[in-house]
Write a protein that holds these residues in place. Structure first.
Motif, mmCIF file in Angstrom:
data_model
loop_
_atom_site.group_PDB
_atom_site.id
_atom_site.type_symbol
_atom_site.label_atom_id
_atom_site.label_comp_id
_atom_site.label_asym_id
_atom_site.label_seq_id
_atom_site.Cartn_x
_atom_site.Cartn_y
_atom_site.Cartn_z
ATOM 1 N N LYS A 125 0.647 15.370 8.126
ATOM 2 C CA LYS A 125 0.668 14.260 7.278
ATOM 3 C C LYS A 125 2.251 13.281 8.089
ATOM 4 N N HIS A 126 3.349 14.088 7.438
ATOM 5 C CA HIS A 126 4.230 13.551 7.503
ATOM 6 C C HIS A 126 4.736 12.586 8.858
ATOM 7 N N LYS A 127 3.736 12.859 9.981
ATOM 8 C CA LYS A 127 3.902 12.002 11.178
ATOM 9 C C LYS A 127 2.406 11.664 11.112
ATOM 10 N N GLY A 128 1.666 10.863 10.095
ATOM 11 C CA GLY A 128 1.164 10.480 10.187
ATOM 12 C C GLY A 128 -0.225 11.434 10.529
ATOM 13 N N GLY A 129 -0.541 12.363 10.495
ATOM 14 C CA GLY A 129 -1.849 12.912 11.010
ATOM 15 C C GLY A 129 -2.115 13.308 9.565
ATOM 16 N N LYS A 130 -3.367 14.038 9.996
ATOM 17 C CA LYS A 130 -4.450 14.316 9.083
ATOM 18 C C LYS A 130 -4.569 15.771 8.574
ATOM 19 N N GLY A 131 -3.891 16.517 8.996
ATOM 20 C CA GLY A 131 -3.082 17.993 9.023
ATOM 21 C C GLY A 131 -4.117 18.877 9.691
ATOM 22 N N GLY A 132 -4.715 19.913 9.680
ATOM 23 C CA GLY A 132 -5.294 20.421 10.998
ATOM 24 C C GLY A 132 -4.590 22.717 10.639
ATOM 25 N N THR A 133 -4.688 23.028 11.931
ATOM 26 C CA THR A 133 -4.595 24.328 11.252
ATOM 27 C C THR A 133 -4.128 24.954 12.642
ATOM 28 N N VAL A 134 -3.058 25.896 12.557
ATOM 29 C CA VAL A 134 -2.491 26.451 13.402
ATOM 30 C C VAL A 134 -2.383 27.996 13.119
ATOM 31 N N VAL A 135 -2.837 29.105 14.172
ATOM 32 C CA VAL A 135 -3.379 31.135 14.646
ATOM 33 C C VAL A 135 -2.568 31.227 14.964
ATOM 34 N N ASN A 136 -1.618 31.749 14.670
ATOM 35 C CA ASN A 136 -0.280 33.012 15.831
ATOM 36 C C ASN A 136 -1.544 34.052 15.099
ATOM 37 N N ILE A 137 -1.280 34.750 16.747
ATOM 38 C CA ILE A 137 -2.247 36.022 17.130
ATOM 39 C C ILE A 137 -0.506 37.218 17.015
ATOM 40 N N ALA A 138 -0.559 37.857 16.151
ATOM 41 C CA ALA A 138 0.879 39.130 15.726
ATOM 42 C C ALA A 138 -0.462 40.230 16.550
ATOM 43 N N SER A 139 -0.163 41.145 15.843
ATOM 44 C CA SER A 139 -0.462 42.437 16.099
ATOM 45 C C SER A 139 -0.197 43.197 14.879
ATOM 46 N N THR A 140 -0.476 44.308 14.455
ATOM 47 C CA THR A 140 -0.354 45.484 13.137
ATOM 48 C C THR A 140 0.970 45.824 13.882
ATOM 49 N N VAL A 141 1.414 46.351 15.075
ATOM 50 C CA VAL A 141 2.570 46.804 15.598
ATOM 51 C C VAL A 141 3.529 45.637 14.862
ATOM 52 N N GLY A 142 3.347 44.200 14.863
ATOM 53 C CA GLY A 142 3.990 43.601 13.707
ATOM 54 C C GLY A 142 4.623 44.206 12.500
ATOM 55 N N LEU A 143 4.020 44.804 11.737
ATOM 56 C CA LEU A 143 3.664 44.832 9.755
ATOM 57 C C LEU A 143 4.778 46.833 10.088
ATOM 58 N N ASN A 144 4.726 47.316 11.323
ATOM 59 C CA ASN A 144 4.720 48.995 11.712
ATOM 60 C C ASN A 144 6.079 49.029 12.901
ATOM 61 N N ALA A 145 6.881 50.004 12.790
ATOM 62 C CA ALA A 145 7.453 49.952 14.349
ATOM 63 C C ALA A 145 6.461 50.945 14.781
ATOM 64 N N TYR A 146 6.403 50.750 16.030
ATOM 65 C CA TYR A 146 6.009 50.787 17.353
ATOM 66 C C TYR A 146 7.236 51.464 18.346
ATOM 67 N N PRO A 147 7.338 52.737 18.554
ATOM 68 C CA PRO A 147 8.439 53.306 19.571
ATOM 69 C C PRO A 147 8.157 53.331 20.820
ATOM 70 N N TYR A 148 6.835 52.901 21.232
ATOM 71 C CA TYR A 148 6.513 52.996 22.135
ATOM 72 C C TYR A 148 6.139 51.499 22.948
ATOM 73 N N PHE A 149 6.888 51.105 22.546
ATOM 74 C CA PHE A 149 6.624 49.234 23.062
ATOM 75 C C PHE A 149 7.789 48.314 22.326
ATOM 76 N N PRO A 150 9.552 48.967 22.186
ATOM 77 C CA PRO A 150 9.521 48.722 21.185
ATOM 78 C C PRO A 150 10.398 46.644 20.877
#
Length: 261
Positions: A125-150
């Motif tokens: 709306k700061h640029k004259g838009g009407k708002g909206g939604t952005v969904v970013n796909i993360a993972s549960t390994v973004g909340l915990n450590a995972y040593p096999y794919f650091p």
């Protein structure tokens, strides 16, 4: 959010879980979905299947490598020129390949940041838009450590940190920022990961670790994403794990990590 009559863009949406996101959105009344993916992704086949099930002009495929800034910017503009108003962006494109860690950072993080900022610039709306939604796909390994794919783990931590920070601009933009964190899901990301770890990793240990973890179907995650878009508050971070109903989480502050002795 009622998605009926809305328009969405999904990066990496030609196959796998991204395709299922598109299918679930259309099933719930989305007007049109734009799919961005690589030229070898068979996006035309995906669109043909979606239109056969949901009707003509309900899906559009655009060839784009979102890891390349100029390509993403030009194709994003092409979407806006075609649909005028974009309501939903799902930053889904990503890989789990620590052996190509520099490219993975370009795709999993830089492209996601770029997509989010372009969407906010259009929807805000700061640029004259009407708002909206952005969904970013993360993972549960973004909340915990995972040593096999650091490195993969680091990109998903970054996605959550970025999303949690930029959602604070909602009062100015009226663009909801939502984050989905799936746990182990049966997709090519998991089934083909054994040869994509760093050389130092033990492949047998990696395979054994994944096999012992509860898994879920990609269809279950797609349904959870639909719930998130319909019900999630700005800044919501949802976990979808073990095939169970998704749930919202609260991120701790740094003082919550304090060890008392």
């Amino acid at each position: 959010m009622n998605i009926k009559g809305k328009t969405a863009l999904i990066t990496g949406g030609a196959n796998g879980i991204g395709y299922l996101y598109a299918k679930e959105l259309l099933r719930n009344g989305l007007k049109c979905v734009y799919i961005m993916d690589l030229p070898n992704s068979e996006g035309d086949v995906a669109v043909t299947k979606l239109e056969a099930e949901f009707g003509k002009s309900r899906a559009v495929f655009l060839v784009c490598d979102v890891s390349k800034a100029k390509d993403f910017e030009l194709t994003f503009k092409e979407v806006l020129d075609a649909c005028k108003d974009l309501d939903i962006l799902i930053n889904n494109a990503g890989i789990m390949n620590d052996s190509r860690w520099e490219f993975m950072i370009d795709l999993n993080l830089k492209a996601l940041v770029r997509g989010t900022l372009m969407a906010i610039d259009h929807m805000g709306k700061h640029k004259g838009g009407k708002g909206g939604t952005v969904v970013n796909i993360a993972s549960t390994v973004g909340l915990n450590a995972y040593p096999y794919f650091p490195v993969y783990c680091a990109t998903k931590h970054a996605v959550i940190g970025f999303s949690s920070s930029i959602q604070e601009l909602y009062e100015k933009t009226c663009v909801r920022i939502l984050t989905m964190c799936p746990a182990v899901t049966i997709t090519a990301l998991i089934t083909e990961c054994a040869n994509k770890a760093l050389e130092i990793m033990d492949k047998d240990e990696l395979i054994a670790d994944i096999k012992k973890r509860p898994s879920q179907s990609a269809e279950h995650v797609a349904r959870a994403l639909m719930d998130l878009i319909e019900k999630g508050d700005n800044g919501a971070i949802w976990v979808c794990a073990k095939g169970e109903p998704p749930y919202a989480i609260k991120r701790p502050t740094y003082s919550d990590y304090r060890i008392f002795q």
